[in-house]
Write a protein that holds these residues in place. Sequence first.
Motif, short mmCIF file in Angstrom:
data_model
loop_
_atom_site.label_atom_id
_atom_site.label_comp_id
_atom_site.label_asym_id
_atom_site.label_seq_id
_atom_site.Cartn_x
_atom_site.Cartn_y
_atom_site.Cartn_z
N LEU A 1 43.87 -43.49 106.73
CA LEU A 1 43.18 -44.33 106.19
C LEU A 1 43.71 -45.05 104.92
O LEU A 1 43.69 -46.21 104.69
N ASP A 2 43.96 -43.98 103.90
CA ASP A 2 44.49 -44.42 102.50
C ASP A 2 44.91 -43.28 101.80
O ASP A 2 44.87 -42.16 102.27
N HIS A 3 45.81 -43.61 100.73
CA HIS A 3 46.10 -42.52 99.83
C HIS A 3 46.03 -42.71 98.46
O HIS A 3 45.97 -44.05 98.23
N VAL A 4 45.93 -41.86 97.67
CA VAL A 4 45.82 -42.32 95.87
C VAL A 4 46.69 -41.41 95.30
O VAL A 4 46.77 -39.93 95.57
N VAL A 5 47.50 -41.57 94.37
CA VAL A 5 48.33 -40.65 93.54
C VAL A 5 47.69 -40.95 92.14
O VAL A 5 47.78 -42.31 91.56
N GLN A 6 47.60 -40.04 91.31
CA GLN A 6 47.07 -40.17 89.86
C GLN A 6 47.78 -39.09 88.97
O GLN A 6 48.17 -38.02 89.61
N SER A 7 47.75 -39.48 87.83
CA SER A 7 48.29 -38.60 86.89
C SER A 7 47.27 -38.38 85.92
O SER A 7 46.70 -39.45 85.40
N CYS A 8 46.68 -37.38 85.46
CA CYS A 8 45.53 -37.32 84.84
C CYS A 8 45.53 -35.98 83.94
O CYS A 8 46.03 -34.77 84.18
N GLY A 9 45.17 -36.24 82.58
CA GLY A 9 45.26 -35.37 81.83
C GLY A 9 44.05 -34.48 81.93
O GLY A 9 42.87 -34.78 82.53
N VAL A 10 44.17 -33.24 81.64
CA VAL A 10 42.95 -32.20 82.02
C VAL A 10 41.64 -32.31 81.36
O VAL A 10 40.61 -32.15 82.20
N LYS B 1 40.49 -35.23 81.10
CA LYS B 1 40.16 -36.29 81.95
C LYS B 1 39.75 -36.34 83.42
O LYS B 1 39.80 -37.09 84.14
N SER B 2 39.72 -35.15 83.73
CA SER B 2 39.20 -34.74 85.22
C SER B 2 38.12 -35.50 85.85
O SER B 2 38.25 -35.92 87.06
N GLU B 3 37.16 -35.63 85.06
CA GLU B 3 35.92 -36.42 85.57
C GLU B 3 36.32 -37.87 85.68
O GLU B 3 35.65 -38.34 86.65
N LYS B 4 36.97 -38.38 84.90
CA LYS B 4 37.22 -39.83 85.08
C LYS B 4 38.26 -39.81 86.19
O LYS B 4 38.10 -40.74 87.06
N GLN C 1 36.11 -39.73 89.26
CA GLN C 1 35.20 -40.97 89.50
C GLN C 1 36.19 -42.03 90.14
O GLN C 1 35.79 -42.76 91.17
N ASP C 2 37.53 -42.26 89.64
CA ASP C 2 38.32 -43.18 90.32
C ASP C 2 38.80 -42.87 91.81
O ASP C 2 38.58 -43.76 92.41
N LEU C 3 38.83 -41.58 92.00
CA LEU C 3 39.17 -41.31 93.43
C LEU C 3 37.92 -41.63 94.37
O LEU C 3 38.07 -42.10 95.57
N ASP D 1 35.60 -43.64 93.78
CA ASP D 1 35.64 -45.42 93.72
C ASP D 1 36.51 -45.63 94.87
O ASP D 1 36.02 -46.61 95.90
N SER D 2 37.59 -45.05 95.01
CA SER D 2 38.48 -45.30 96.05
C SER D 2 38.08 -44.96 97.47
O SER D 2 38.15 -45.97 98.49
N LEU D 3 37.30 -43.84 97.46
CA LEU D 3 36.88 -43.62 98.97
C LEU D 3 35.70 -44.47 99.04
O LEU D 3 35.64 -45.01 100.38
N ASP D 4 34.87 -45.01 98.33
CA ASP D 4 33.79 -46.17 98.55
C ASP D 4 34.35 -47.49 98.94
O ASP D 4 33.85 -47.81 100.07
N GLU D 5 35.57 -47.90 98.51
CA GLU D 5 36.09 -48.88 99.01
C GLU D 5 36.53 -48.67 100.45
O GLU D 5 36.50 -49.96 101.37
N ASP D 6 37.32 -47.64 100.56
CA ASP D 6 37.81 -47.60 101.92
C ASP D 6 36.82 -47.36 103.14
O ASP D 6 37.00 -47.56 104.07
N VAL D 7 35.66 -46.53 102.66
CA VAL D 7 34.67 -46.29 103.63
C VAL D 7 34.04 -47.73 103.89
O VAL D 7 33.61 -48.20 105.14
N ASP D 8 33.77 -48.62 103.02
CA ASP D 8 33.29 -50.06 103.15
C ASP D 8 34.08 -50.80 104.16
O ASP D 8 33.51 -51.48 105.13
N ALA D 9 35.58 -50.85 103.83
CA ALA D 9 36.39 -51.41 104.77
C ALA D 9 36.45 -50.89 106.00
O ALA D 9 36.23 -51.65 107.23
#
Length: 122
Positions: A85-94, A96-99, A102-104, A106-114
């Motif tokens: 369906l999709d993929h997401v690549v992130q670099s994240c400070g330890v 900032k794991s909650e943020k 949340q970004d992942l 939000d991406s799930l929401d967008e993909d499920v809506d589509a």
Amino acid sequence: MMNEAHADDKTDVIFSCDNTVGRAYGRAFRDLLAKSPRYHELSDTAENRKKAVNVGVVSIEEKAGGDSVGAAAFASVFLLDSVYLDHVVQSCGVNKSEKCAQDLFDSLDEDVDALKKALAEK
């Protein structure tokens, strides 16, 4: 993708992030799933993979000169019955794991809506 057992019509999701580096990230994402009125987490079984959005995450710790820099890189893939369906690549400070989780989410929401829109148009 929808489980008839849920009267509230939640979308089933399987989430896996089973390595040490991604532990805080995975916990934050699972917390978002648990609080969501939209999703229901299922266990990772062959039968469940046929009806749920599978969110698989692999992470690696970023290091400089052999020392941890307090950050990790995350690669996530969304699948439905083994179909990409999709993929997401992130670099994240330890810290900032909650943020990042949340970004992942939000991406799930967008993909499920589509996906729901595409299925409704069929």
